[in-house]
Design a protein around this motif. Structure first.
Motif, PDB file in Angstrom:
ATOM      1  N   ARG A  80       0.949  -1.219   0.229  1.00 58.13           N
ATOM      2  CA  ARG A  80       0.029  -0.142   0.064  1.00 58.13           C
ATOM      3  C   ARG A  80       0.980   1.232  -0.134  1.00 58.13           C
ATOM      4  NH1 ARG A  80      -5.759  -0.524   3.493  1.00 58.13           N
ATOM      5  NH2 ARG A  80      -5.864   1.217   2.031  1.00 58.13           N
TER       6      ARG A  80
ATOM      7  N   GLY B 166      -2.493   5.805  -2.555  1.00 56.22           N
ATOM      8  CA  GLY B 166      -3.764   5.186  -2.428  1.00 56.22           C
ATOM      9  C   GLY B 166      -3.873   3.947  -3.106  1.00 56.22           C
ATOM     10  N   GLU B 167      -3.147   3.724  -4.211  1.00 59.84           N
ATOM     11  CA  GLU B 167      -3.211   2.462  -4.860  1.00 59.84           C
ATOM     12  C   GLU B 167      -2.371   1.476  -4.211  1.00 59.84           C
ATOM     13  OE1 GLU B 167      -4.378   2.801  -9.324  1.00 59.84           O
ATOM     14  OE2 GLU B 167      -2.619   4.427  -8.670  1.00 59.84           O
TER      15      GLU B 167
ATOM     16  N   TYR C  70      -9.196  -2.182  -2.194  1.00 52.19           N
ATOM     17  CA  TYR C  70      -8.612  -1.013  -2.701  1.00 52.19           C
ATOM     18  C   TYR C  70      -8.126  -1.027  -4.164  1.00 52.19           C
ATOM     19  CZ  TYR C  70      -5.148  -3.619  -0.039  1.00 52.19           C
ATOM     20  OH  TYR C  70      -4.244  -4.526   0.324  1.00 52.19           O
ATOM     21  N   ASP C  71      -7.967   0.052  -4.755  1.00 52.37           N
ATOM     22  CA  ASP C  71      -7.496   0.018  -6.021  1.00 52.37           C
ATOM     23  C   ASP C  71      -6.047  -0.518  -6.111  1.00 52.37           C
ATOM     24  OD1 ASP C  71      -9.720   1.394  -6.813  1.00 52.37           O
ATOM     25  OD2 ASP C  71      -9.076   3.321  -6.634  1.00 52.37           O
TER      26      ASP C  71
END
Length: 264
Positions: free
Chosen positions: A105, A109-110, A178-179
């Motif tokens: 992580r 944010g990706e 998450y992305d």
């Protein structure tokens, strides 16, 4: 004896032959060129992966999106490890095993899929070492997302929880909350005693099934040339024999030779 070559029917046959031969030669040459291009791409990709080992790692964001120019290049990224998945059915040095894939992580944010290493045997979460805690910086070779059919990758489905068939954003987005980057990294040095997974050549740059399909199509097109020439000579011979028999009075009603008759 060969005046029949000037008849409308034989004009049509001759025009067909004269047009089909160069067309088949062109298509065969084109397929051969495609195969040679794939061979050259394979050589270039192999050399690129070999040279990339000695290059200075660059930040991940500077090397995206992944293409043939950046695939296999060393990159660096920082973050904290999150979910860990197993990728079963992966061979290394002729042995069957599995990858240990951990999501890094990052501050963007990706999450970046990181193959921390390879272990032999059946995929078993108990065998996979836990990822390091806290902030880490990883260095490894950048790889393009996999799709079913690449390097023996099977289609997703029927796997136990905590496993994935392909390392791709499309597959992982359904497994993590998450992305995920549309790329992944294989560590230059295996983590926690695992064996490092070497960088692979970019997709569509190897001597895969598609490459040898091009070679097979090359043989088919040139075989068509031989078949067309063979059939023309066969029709010519049968027609000439029919005309000769008619001139000698061996037949009363001359029947034109058809393609079906020549084949029989």
């Amino acid at each position: 004896m060969y005046r029949f070559l000037l008849t409308p029917r034989w004009w049509g046959i001759n025009v067909f032959v004269l047009l089909s031969i160069p067309f088949c030669v062109f298509m065969g040459s084109w397929q051969l060129g495609r195969f040679e291009d794939r061979v050259q791409d394979h050589r270039t990709a192999t050399e690129q992966v070999s040279k990339a080992r000695h290059e200075t790692p660059r930040p991940l964001k500077d090397m995206l999106p992944v293409d043939k120019a950046t695939s296999g290049k060393p990159v660096t990224a920082s973050g904290t490890y999150g979910e860990q998945l197993l990728v079963p059915g992966r061979k290394l040095d002729g042995r069957q095993g599995f990858y240990v894939l951990t999501l890094l992580r990052t501050g963007s944010g990706e999450a970046l899929p990181v193959v921390r290493g390879w272990l032999p045997g059946s995929a078993d979460a108990a065998k996979a070492p836990a990822p390091p805690a806290g902030e880490v910086t990883v260095t490894g070779a950048l790889q393009a997302s996999e799709t079913p059919g690449d390097n023996g990758v099977s289609a997703q489905g029927g796997l136990p929880a905590g496993q994935t068939a392909a390392i791709s954003a499309a597959s992982l987005v359904n497994l993590v909350p998450y992305d995920v980057y549309d790329a992944w990294v294989t560590l230059a040095k295996g983590d926690s005693g695992m064996k490092a997974v070497p960088a692979a050549a970019p997709p569509d740059s190897g001597l895969d099934l598609k490459a040898f399909q091009n070679l097979g199509y090359t043989a088919e097109w040139f075989a068509f040339v031989g078949f067309v020439i063979f059939m023309w000579f066969r029709l010519l011979r049968r027609e000439a024999e029919s005309v000769r028999d008619a001139e000698l009075g061996l037949v009363t009603d001359e029947q034109p030779v058809t393609v079906d008759a020549a084949v029989r």
